[in-house]
Scaffold this active site. Structure first.
Site, mmCIF file in Angstrom:
data_model
loop_
_atom_site.group_PDB
_atom_site.id
_atom_site.type_symbol
_atom_site.label_atom_id
_atom_site.label_comp_id
_atom_site.label_asym_id
_atom_site.label_seq_id
_atom_site.Cartn_x
_atom_site.Cartn_y
_atom_site.Cartn_z
ATOM 1 N N CYS A 156 0.768 -1.256 0.000
ATOM 2 C CA CYS A 156 0.000 0.000 0.000
ATOM 3 C C CYS A 156 0.792 1.295 0.000
ATOM 4 O O CYS A 156 0.471 2.199 -0.759
ATOM 5 C CB CYS A 156 -0.838 0.073 1.265
ATOM 6 S SG CYS A 156 -2.210 -0.947 1.204
ATOM 7 N N ARG B 7 15.058 2.890 3.803
ATOM 8 C CA ARG B 7 15.186 1.632 3.057
ATOM 9 C C ARG B 7 14.634 0.480 3.872
ATOM 10 O O ARG B 7 15.209 -0.599 3.935
ATOM 11 C CB ARG B 7 16.632 1.377 2.622
ATOM 12 C CG ARG B 7 16.698 0.395 1.416
ATOM 13 C CD ARG B 7 18.115 -0.029 1.033
ATOM 14 N NE ARG B 7 18.964 1.069 0.701
ATOM 15 C CZ ARG B 7 20.157 1.290 1.276
ATOM 16 N NH1 ARG B 7 20.621 0.469 2.197
ATOM 17 N NH2 ARG B 7 20.867 2.337 0.921
ATOM 18 N N SER B 8 13.490 0.710 4.511
ATOM 19 C CA SER B 8 12.874 -0.387 5.260
ATOM 20 C C SER B 8 12.283 -1.383 4.271
ATOM 21 O O SER B 8 12.014 -1.049 3.122
ATOM 22 C CB SER B 8 11.784 0.146 6.187
ATOM 23 O OG SER B 8 10.681 0.630 5.453
ATOM 24 N N ASP C 164 19.818 5.092 3.380
ATOM 25 C CA ASP C 164 19.453 4.766 4.761
ATOM 26 C C ASP C 164 20.564 5.253 5.671
ATOM 27 O O ASP C 164 21.485 5.949 5.233
ATOM 28 C CB ASP C 164 19.057 3.292 4.935
ATOM 29 C CG ASP C 164 20.235 2.353 5.135
ATOM 30 O OD1 ASP C 164 21.399 2.784 4.968
ATOM 31 O OD2 ASP C 164 19.980 1.179 5.457
ATOM 32 N N PHE D 267 6.492 10.516 3.461
ATOM 33 C CA PHE D 267 5.539 9.502 3.938
ATOM 34 C C PHE D 267 5.717 9.172 5.405
ATOM 35 O O PHE D 267 4.954 8.392 5.975
ATOM 36 C CB PHE D 267 5.565 8.229 3.061
ATOM 37 C CG PHE D 267 6.847 7.421 3.127
ATOM 38 C CD1 PHE D 267 7.116 6.582 4.204
ATOM 39 C CD2 PHE D 267 7.772 7.490 2.092
ATOM 40 C CE1 PHE D 267 8.285 5.828 4.255
ATOM 41 C CE2 PHE D 267 8.952 6.741 2.137
ATOM 42 C CZ PHE D 267 9.209 5.911 3.222
HETATM 43 P P1 NAD Z 1 11.830 1.835 9.829
HETATM 44 O O1 NAD Z 1 12.300 2.263 11.160
HETATM 45 O O2 NAD Z 1 11.670 0.394 9.530
HETATM 46 O O3 NAD Z 1 12.840 2.394 8.708
HETATM 47 C C1 NAD Z 1 13.384 3.681 8.755
HETATM 48 C C2 NAD Z 1 14.378 3.883 7.621
HETATM 49 O O4 NAD Z 1 14.873 5.221 7.652
HETATM 50 C C3 NAD Z 1 15.584 2.967 7.687
HETATM 51 O O5 NAD Z 1 15.935 2.573 6.384
HETATM 52 C C4 NAD Z 1 16.661 3.884 8.290
HETATM 53 O O6 NAD Z 1 17.966 3.487 7.953
HETATM 54 C C5 NAD Z 1 16.296 5.206 7.653
HETATM 55 N N1 NAD Z 1 16.800 6.344 8.406
HETATM 56 C C6 NAD Z 1 16.576 6.638 9.707
HETATM 57 N N2 NAD Z 1 17.210 7.774 10.045
HETATM 58 C C7 NAD Z 1 17.841 8.217 8.945
HETATM 59 C C8 NAD Z 1 18.662 9.341 8.658
HETATM 60 N N3 NAD Z 1 18.956 10.236 9.587
HETATM 61 N N4 NAD Z 1 19.128 9.482 7.405
HETATM 62 C C9 NAD Z 1 18.843 8.585 6.461
HETATM 63 N N5 NAD Z 1 18.076 7.508 6.669
HETATM 64 C C10 NAD Z 1 17.595 7.320 7.894
HETATM 65 O O7 NAD Z 1 10.472 2.625 9.559
HETATM 66 P P2 NAD Z 1 9.290 2.386 8.478
HETATM 67 O O8 NAD Z 1 8.421 1.273 8.875
HETATM 68 O O9 NAD Z 1 9.856 2.405 7.104
HETATM 69 O O10 NAD Z 1 8.459 3.719 8.694
HETATM 70 C C11 NAD Z 1 9.043 4.975 8.461
HETATM 71 C C12 NAD Z 1 8.034 6.061 8.656
HETATM 72 O O11 NAD Z 1 7.022 5.941 7.681
HETATM 73 C C13 NAD Z 1 7.328 6.060 10.002
HETATM 74 O O12 NAD Z 1 7.155 7.395 10.410
HETATM 75 C C14 NAD Z 1 6.007 5.420 9.703
HETATM 76 O O13 NAD Z 1 4.999 5.872 10.583
HETATM 77 C C15 NAD Z 1 5.775 5.915 8.318
HETATM 78 N N6 NAD Z 1 4.889 5.059 7.539
HETATM 79 C C16 NAD Z 1 3.943 5.701 6.843
HETATM 80 C C17 NAD Z 1 3.066 5.003 6.097
HETATM 81 C C18 NAD Z 1 2.066 5.766 5.321
HETATM 82 O O14 NAD Z 1 1.180 5.172 4.729
HETATM 83 N N7 NAD Z 1 2.170 7.063 5.248
HETATM 84 C C19 NAD Z 1 3.143 3.610 6.043
HETATM 85 C C20 NAD Z 1 4.146 2.962 6.730
HETATM 86 C C21 NAD Z 1 5.026 3.719 7.471
#
Ligand code: NAD
Length: 319
Positions: free
Chosen positions: A149, A184-185, A207, A273
């Site tokens: 999604c 890059r999650s 990341d 996002f």
């Molecule tokens: P996660 O913690 O699994 O991944 C975070 C990523 O960001 C990792 O790749 C990490 O290395 C990178 N990162 C962190 N700090 C960084 C920095 N200073 N510089 C560069 N890269 C950095 O999180 P996730 O599950 O991917 O979720 C991320 C965000 O997206 C959250 O805020 C979550 O709420 C949001 N999210 C939004 C939606 C939506 O539909 N809008 C859906 C899923 C997640």
């Protein structure tokens, strides 16, 4: 401050997609007289998840989709609850609000959801198809694959903003575009980088550790993206990647993180996002189009996926 561009809200973008969903639901009344049933599991007390659950509920209600939020107090019972929804013929779609356990066990839970009801598109088969640029589930190309999604929402936002050039052949509509994805999650950032690269873009995937380049190579010679390591993360390398980036997408889960506005080229498209605002207000002095959040489009994609799953199930049943 000069604001040469526009801020585009997810709520306006989602309208177009919700209208399409609405029309498809109308056309399904003969097979779903009470409306489709979406079951959502909430087993955490995460604020963002609860907000997302509320929007999903409201959106469903407004479209004639039955939405059941099942709150699970004891995480230990979540798996059984999902399994019984898998078995229940009344249930058309299932989603789980993450994080639940907040570790690798969440990936296990994702695979517990039946592939045929997985509206979030998190089943392994769907991710694998995405990475391999395979768009159908069957050889006859009758059953379209499902996309996760949030990555799909970002793609649809980019189509809406006309970053996708519809004069180009489908599958190559980002040819020549450069994108930066900061995250890059496995849930969002990596699949998103792959999707954009599969559509022809050169993507810099950033990341906390390093920066990689996803692309289909010179003249888009490969059928799917390949990945190249560019080096350890540094501000200098990030700035270099951003120099001629047409699109900058952020998803850093931290309140304090702000993407450096000075790295954004004039007229870039900026999309965030993350549930935190990763761009500060000065982004508006640089961005042609700025999308501060994507959640509402994600909800629309969830419903779109559910309708596709219903259609696929009908086709598989041969009617
Ligand atoms: P996660 O913690 O699994 O991944 C975070 C990523 O960001 C990792 O790749 C990490 O290395 C990178 N990162 C962190 N700090 C960084 C920095 N200073 N510089 C560069 N890269 C950095 O999180 P996730 O599950 O991917 O979720 C991320 C965000 O997206 C959250 O805020 C979550 O709420 C949001 N999210 C939004 C939606 C939506 O539909 N809008 C859906 C899923 C997640």
């Amino acid at each position: 401050e000069v604001k040469p561009g526009n801020t585009v809200l997810a709520s306006s973008i989602s309208k177009k997609f919700l209208k399409e969903v609405d029309e498809r639901i109308q056309s399904m009344v003969s097979i779903k007289p009470n409306g489709p049933l979406l079951v959502a599991f909430l087993a955490n007390d995460d604020h963002a998840a609860e907000m997302y659950a509320t929007w999903t509920g409201r959106t469903c209600e407004s479209l004639g989709v039955r939405y059941e939020l099942r709150k699970i107090d004891d995480k230990d019972f979540l798996e059984e609850a999902i399994l019984s929804a898998n078995e229940d013929d009344e249930v058309d779609g299932i989603l789980v609000y993450y994080p639940v356990f907040g570790n690798a066990q969440d990936q296990y839970v994702q695979q517990v959801v039946s592939r045929e009801k997985d509206v979030e598109g998190m089943n392994h088969v769907y991710y694998q198809n995405l990475y391999h640029n395979i768009r159908y589930l069957d050889n006859n190309q009758d059953l379209k694959s499902i996309l996760p999604c949030t990555p799909l929402a970002v793609v649809k936002i980019m189509e809406y903003l006309k970053v996708y050039n519809t004069l180009l052949p489908e599958g190559n509509r980002l040819y020549g575009k450069k994108c930066v994805v900061v995250n890059r999650s496995e849930i969002v950032g990596r699949p998103l980088a792959a999707l954009l690269a599969n559509d022809g873009a050169t993507v810099y995937s950033v990341d906390i550790n390093n920066i990689q380049k996803f692309s289909r190579g010179e003249s888009l010679k490969f059928a799917k993206h390949h990945v190249e390591d560019l080096g350890d993360y540094s501000e200098e390398l990030l700035q270099e990647c951003c120099q001629d980036a047409d699109v900058i997408i952020t998803g850093v889960p931290s309140e304090s993180y702000k993407f450096p506005t000075s790295f954004i080229k004039d007229g870039a498209v900026c999309i965030n996002f993350s549930s935190h605002k990763n761009f500060d207000d000065s982004v508006k002095t640089k961005a042609a189009l700025y999308v501060p959040s994507t959640g509402k489009v994600t909800v629309a994609m969830l419903l779109r996926n559910m309708l596709r799953l219903i259609e696929n199930r009908r086709k598989m049943a041969g009617n």
